[in-house]
Design a protein around this motif. Structure first.
Motif, PDB file in Angstrom:
ATOM      1  N   GLN A  29       0.851  -1.192   0.000  1.00  0.00           N
ATOM      2  CA  GLN A  29       0.000   0.000   0.000  1.00  0.00           C
ATOM      3  C   GLN A  29       0.889   1.245   0.000  1.00  0.00           C
ATOM      4  OE1 GLN A  29      -2.790  -0.176   3.205  1.00  0.00           O
ATOM      5  NE2 GLN A  29      -3.519  -2.233   2.673  1.00  0.00           N
ATOM      6  N   VAL A  30       0.554   2.152  -0.860  1.00  0.00           N
ATOM      7  CA  VAL A  30       1.387   3.357  -1.024  1.00  0.00           C
ATOM      8  C   VAL A  30       0.860   4.530  -0.196  1.00  0.00           C
ATOM      9  CG1 VAL A  30       2.320   5.003  -2.688  1.00  0.00           C
ATOM     10  CG2 VAL A  30       2.049   2.590  -3.326  1.00  0.00           C
ATOM     11  N   ALA A  31      -0.450   4.753  -0.235  1.00  0.00           N
ATOM     12  CA  ALA A  31      -1.043   5.927   0.438  1.00  0.00           C
ATOM     13  C   ALA A  31      -2.508   5.639   0.744  1.00  0.00           C
ATOM     14  CB  ALA A  31      -0.907   7.168  -0.446  1.00  0.00           C
ATOM     15  N   ARG A  32      -3.132   6.568   1.454  1.00  0.00           N
ATOM     16  CA  ARG A  32      -4.570   6.445   1.756  1.00  0.00           C
ATOM     17  C   ARG A  32      -5.236   7.810   1.535  1.00  0.00           C
ATOM     18  NH1 ARG A  32      -7.926   3.256   5.192  1.00  0.00           N
ATOM     19  NH2 ARG A  32      -6.099   2.084   5.896  1.00  0.00           N
ATOM     20  N   PHE A  33      -6.329   7.806   0.803  1.00  0.00           N
ATOM     21  CA  PHE A  33      -7.140   9.010   0.569  1.00  0.00           C
ATOM     22  C   PHE A  33      -8.558   8.722   1.049  1.00  0.00           C
ATOM     23  CE2 PHE A  33      -3.795   8.930  -2.611  1.00  0.00           C
ATOM     24  CZ  PHE A  33      -3.226  10.195  -2.465  1.00  0.00           C
ATOM     25  N   SER A  34      -9.095   9.643   1.868  1.00  0.00           N
ATOM     26  CA  SER A  34     -10.419   9.414   2.452  1.00  0.00           C
ATOM     27  C   SER A  34     -11.297  10.654   2.281  1.00  0.00           C
ATOM     28  CB  SER A  34     -10.304   9.084   3.937  1.00  0.00           C
ATOM     29  OG  SER A  34      -9.518   7.930   4.140  1.00  0.00           O
ATOM     30  N   VAL A  35     -12.602  10.427   2.167  1.00  0.00           N
ATOM     31  CA  VAL A  35     -13.598  11.492   2.163  1.00  0.00           C
ATOM     32  C   VAL A  35     -14.743  11.048   3.075  1.00  0.00           C
ATOM     33  CG1 VAL A  35     -14.681  10.568   0.055  1.00  0.00           C
ATOM     34  CG2 VAL A  35     -15.123  12.941   0.753  1.00  0.00           C
TER      35      VAL A  35
ATOM     36  N   ASP B  75     -12.846   5.344   1.145  1.00  0.00           N
ATOM     37  CA  ASP B  75     -11.394   5.276   1.272  1.00  0.00           C
ATOM     38  C   ASP B  75     -10.809   4.752  -0.042  1.00  0.00           C
ATOM     39  OD1 ASP B  75     -11.524   6.203   3.785  1.00  0.00           O
ATOM     40  OD2 ASP B  75     -10.817   4.374   4.782  1.00  0.00           O
ATOM     41  N   TYR B  76      -9.748   5.392  -0.460  1.00  0.00           N
ATOM     42  CA  TYR B  76      -9.053   4.935  -1.674  1.00  0.00           C
ATOM     43  C   TYR B  76      -7.586   4.737  -1.319  1.00  0.00           C
ATOM     44  CZ  TYR B  76      -6.674   5.076  -6.178  1.00  0.00           C
ATOM     45  OH  TYR B  76      -5.871   4.775  -7.243  1.00  0.00           O
ATOM     46  N   ILE B  77      -7.091   3.489  -1.584  1.00  0.00           N
ATOM     47  CA  ILE B  77      -5.698   3.148  -1.254  1.00  0.00           C
ATOM     48  C   ILE B  77      -5.005   2.650  -2.531  1.00  0.00           C
ATOM     49  CG2 ILE B  77      -4.183   1.727   0.169  1.00  0.00           C
ATOM     50  CD1 ILE B  77      -6.508   1.432   2.140  1.00  0.00           C
ATOM     51  N   PRO B  78      -4.082   3.446  -3.053  1.00  0.00           N
ATOM     52  CA  PRO B  78      -3.325   2.958  -4.215  1.00  0.00           C
ATOM     53  C   PRO B  78      -2.315   1.883  -3.777  1.00  0.00           C
ATOM     54  CG  PRO B  78      -2.564   5.123  -3.568  1.00  0.00           C
ATOM     55  CD  PRO B  78      -3.732   4.813  -2.689  1.00  0.00           C
ATOM     56  N   VAL B  79      -2.198   0.825  -4.570  1.00  0.00           N
ATOM     57  CA  VAL B  79      -1.312  -0.320  -4.262  1.00  0.00           C
ATOM     58  C   VAL B  79      -0.300  -0.448  -5.393  1.00  0.00           C
ATOM     59  CG1 VAL B  79      -1.181  -2.811  -3.857  1.00  0.00           C
ATOM     60  CG2 VAL B  79      -3.141  -1.480  -2.981  1.00  0.00           C
ATOM     61  N   ALA B  80       0.975  -0.591  -5.026  1.00  0.00           N
ATOM     62  CA  ALA B  80       2.040  -0.777  -6.021  1.00  0.00           C
ATOM     63  C   ALA B  80       2.104  -2.236  -6.472  1.00  0.00           C
ATOM     64  CB  ALA B  80       3.380  -0.346  -5.439  1.00  0.00           C
ATOM     65  N   GLU B  81       2.536  -2.481  -7.687  1.00  0.00           N
ATOM     66  CA  GLU B  81       2.641  -3.844  -8.199  1.00  0.00           C
ATOM     67  C   GLU B  81       3.858  -4.568  -7.588  1.00  0.00           C
ATOM     68  OE1 GLU B  81       2.819  -3.837 -12.390  1.00  0.00           O
ATOM     69  OE2 GLU B  81       0.753  -3.091 -12.659  1.00  0.00           O
TER      70      GLU B  81
ATOM     71  N   SER C 100      -2.926 -12.436 -10.913  1.00  0.00           N
ATOM     72  CA  SER C 100      -4.136 -11.630 -11.139  1.00  0.00           C
ATOM     73  C   SER C 100      -4.234 -10.540 -10.066  1.00  0.00           C
ATOM     74  CB  SER C 100      -5.375 -12.531 -11.106  1.00  0.00           C
ATOM     75  OG  SER C 100      -5.506 -13.133  -9.829  1.00  0.00           O
ATOM     76  N   ASP C 101      -4.757  -9.410 -10.467  1.00  0.00           N
ATOM     77  CA  ASP C 101      -4.962  -8.256  -9.547  1.00  0.00           C
ATOM     78  C   ASP C 101      -3.656  -7.733  -8.976  1.00  0.00           C
ATOM     79  OD1 ASP C 101      -7.704  -8.483  -9.942  1.00  0.00           O
ATOM     80  OD2 ASP C 101      -7.985  -9.751  -8.164  1.00  0.00           O
ATOM     81  N   ASN C 102      -2.531  -7.988  -9.662  1.00  0.00           N
ATOM     82  CA  ASN C 102      -1.264  -7.454  -9.165  1.00  0.00           C
ATOM     83  C   ASN C 102      -1.306  -5.919  -9.215  1.00  0.00           C
ATOM     84  OD1 ASN C 102       1.327  -7.150  -8.264  1.00  0.00           O
ATOM     85  ND2 ASN C 102       2.281  -7.660 -10.216  1.00  0.00           N
ATOM     86  N   GLY C 103      -1.079  -5.300  -8.018  1.00  0.00           N
ATOM     87  CA  GLY C 103      -1.103  -3.837  -7.924  1.00  0.00           C
ATOM     88  C   GLY C 103      -2.489  -3.231  -8.028  1.00  0.00           C
ATOM     89  N   LYS C 104      -3.520  -3.991  -7.742  1.00  0.00           N
ATOM     90  CA  LYS C 104      -4.897  -3.476  -7.818  1.00  0.00           C
ATOM     91  C   LYS C 104      -5.175  -2.550  -6.634  1.00  0.00           C
ATOM     92  CE  LYS C 104      -9.702  -4.890  -8.315  1.00  0.00           C
ATOM     93  NZ  LYS C 104     -10.658  -6.028  -8.396  1.00  0.00           N
ATOM     94  N   ASP C 105      -5.650  -1.386  -6.941  1.00  0.00           N
ATOM     95  CA  ASP C 105      -5.960  -0.394  -5.889  1.00  0.00           C
ATOM     96  C   ASP C 105      -7.165  -0.833  -5.071  1.00  0.00           C
ATOM     97  OD1 ASP C 105      -3.882   1.087  -6.878  1.00  0.00           O
ATOM     98  OD2 ASP C 105      -5.157   2.437  -8.060  1.00  0.00           O
ATOM     99  N   ILE C 106      -7.229  -0.299  -3.834  1.00  0.00           N
ATOM    100  CA  ILE C 106      -8.312  -0.649  -2.913  1.00  0.00           C
ATOM    101  C   ILE C 106      -9.311   0.511  -2.852  1.00  0.00           C
ATOM    102  CG2 ILE C 106      -8.886  -1.233  -0.530  1.00  0.00           C
ATOM    103  CD1 ILE C 106      -6.025  -2.293  -0.254  1.00  0.00           C
TER     104      ILE C 106
END
Length: 424
Positions: free
Chosen positions: A95-101, A281-287, A294-300
């Motif tokens: 997990q690289v970062a977290r963005f929330s609203v 919540d949006y969490i970008p995931v690095a590969e 499958s789903d390698n690096g899929k964001d959350i």
């Protein structure tokens, strides 16, 4: 003295007597003819209401209170962002970062209740505008009648001075034929000086009242004021607008305040309910490198739902108790003010009726004084006159006329108070 001189003197006396009778009729009828120029007074009242700074301040307060309705809205939307200094690993990558609203939503109907509460509070400010306008109207009317009375009294004094001047001429003629003394002439002159003094004092009072009147209208203090020619009290009874004081703005103000507290309590009860929260919540995931999956690096992407429960709601309970006490206080204040207005209305009615009684009694007294004056004039035509009686009658007439003018001022001033209390 030869016959021609005597004949001329008698004719002169008769001519002067006619002039005095005419002046006496003027004094008697001074308050009888013409009617109130209501339109002029109403225009002054409207001018005072338009220019009054206090009313303008209340109008600004009312506009501000109305704007508070637009102030009611959802709470701030919460945005947040974070960067993982030490990236947590997941199956699909770190997990690289977290963005929330986040957005909290009040209980159903809460916003509507708050808007109604703000609107009810604005209505109470509008009631203050209505009260102030009525008070301005009452103050302007009262000052107007005072100015009229001061002017009318000056006119009465001037007429009395002219009458005394004619009596002085009669006294001088009587001195010439030996039927009066110089002392009588001096007494008449002293009386004229006294009237002149009273007239000048009234003129000063008029100037001071004119400044006050123009200040009520918020205009140049030197502007002249157009007054009614003559005010008289009608014989018919004063027409009232009714006695339902509950429609007076001073009473309606408490109703609007009570309603404002009622709406505030409804909003308070809504605020005591749970609040719902929605978010995302949006969490970008690095590969993962060198991995084929499958789903390698899929964001959350994670939708969120939350509930805010006021478990410790003592503040809301306390607010409800305060609102209840405030409503009881407003009811007490309303009933107290209603009693005060009823007392004011009763006093105004009583004063108005007593002014009317005084007016017509003085009118009858003036008729008697006029009859006494005519007797004096007839005595003068026969060659005898007592100038002490002349002064007594003149002073009595002046007293009656002044009392009648005071009755006129009281009558119309109290009529203005009754209109203030009862007009729709």
């Amino acid at each position: 003295m030869n016959k021609n001189v005597i004949k001329t003197t008698v004719l002169s006396r008769i001519s002067r007597c006619k002039m005095i009778k005419e002046l006496s009729i003027y004094l008697f009828s001074f308050l009888v003819f013409n009617s109130i120029s209501a339109q002029e007074l109403q225009s002054y009242i409207e001018e005072g209401q338009q220019n009054n700074l206090q009313i303008q301040a209340f109008e600004i307060r009312y506009a501000t209170a109305l704007e508070k309705v637009n102030e009611v809205s959802l709470s701030n939307t919460e945005l947040s962002a974070g960067y993982f200094a030490s990236a947590p690993e997941t199956r699909t990558g770190p997990q690289v970062a977290r963005f929330s609203v986040r957005q909290m939503l009040p209980w159903f109907g809460s916003l509507a209740a708050q808007r109604k509460s703000a609107g009810a509070a604005a209505a109470s400010e509008q009631a203050e505008i209505a009260i102030t306008k009525r008070k301005i109207g009452l103050n302007v009317a009262s000052a107007y009648y005072t100015l009229y009375t001061l002017t009318a009294k000056q006119q009465v004094l001037q007429a009395q001075m002219e009458l005394l001047q004619r009596y002085e001429e009669l006294a001088l003629t009587s001195v010439e034929v030996g039927k009066a003394s110089v002392v009588d002439v001096l007494k008449l002159q002293i009386r004229q000086n006294g009237l002149q003094q009273q007239k000048e004092i009234l003129a000063q009072d008029y100037q001071a009242e004119k400044v006050r009147f123009n200040a009520l209208l918020n205009r140049d203090q030197k502007l002249e004021i157009v007054l009614a020619d003559t005010l008289f009290i009608p014989k018919e009874n004063f027409m009232e607008n009714g006695e339902n004081l509950s429609i007076n703005p001073e009473i309606l103000k408490y109703d609007t305040l009570y309603e404002a507290v009622t709406q505030e309590e409804l909003a308070n009860r809504k605020s005591a309910q749970p609040m719902l929260g929605v978010g995302l919540d949006y969490i970008p995931v690095a590969e993962r490198p060198e991995m084929a999956m499958s789903d390698n690096g899929k964001d959350i992407l994670m939708p969120m739902l939350s509930v805010s429960i006021p478990l410790f709601n003592n503040s809301y309970s306390s607010k409800s108790k305060q609102n209840e006490l405030r409503q009881n206080e407003l009811l007490t204040q309303k009933n107290n003010r209603l009693n005060e207005l009823n007392i004011l209305l009763a006093e105004a009615k009583s004063s108005l009726k007593s002014a009317k009684i005084s007016y017509f009694i003085q009118e009858n007294n003036l008729k008697q004084a006029k009859n006494a004056e005519e007797i004096l004039l007839k005595n003068y035509e026969t060659g005898t006159i007592d100038f002490n009686d002349v002064l007594d009658i003149q002073e009595l007439q002046l007293q009656l006329l002044v009392e009648q003018l005071d009755a006129v001022e009281r009558y119309f001033s109290q009529a203005a108070v009754i209109n203030y209390l009862t007009q729709v």
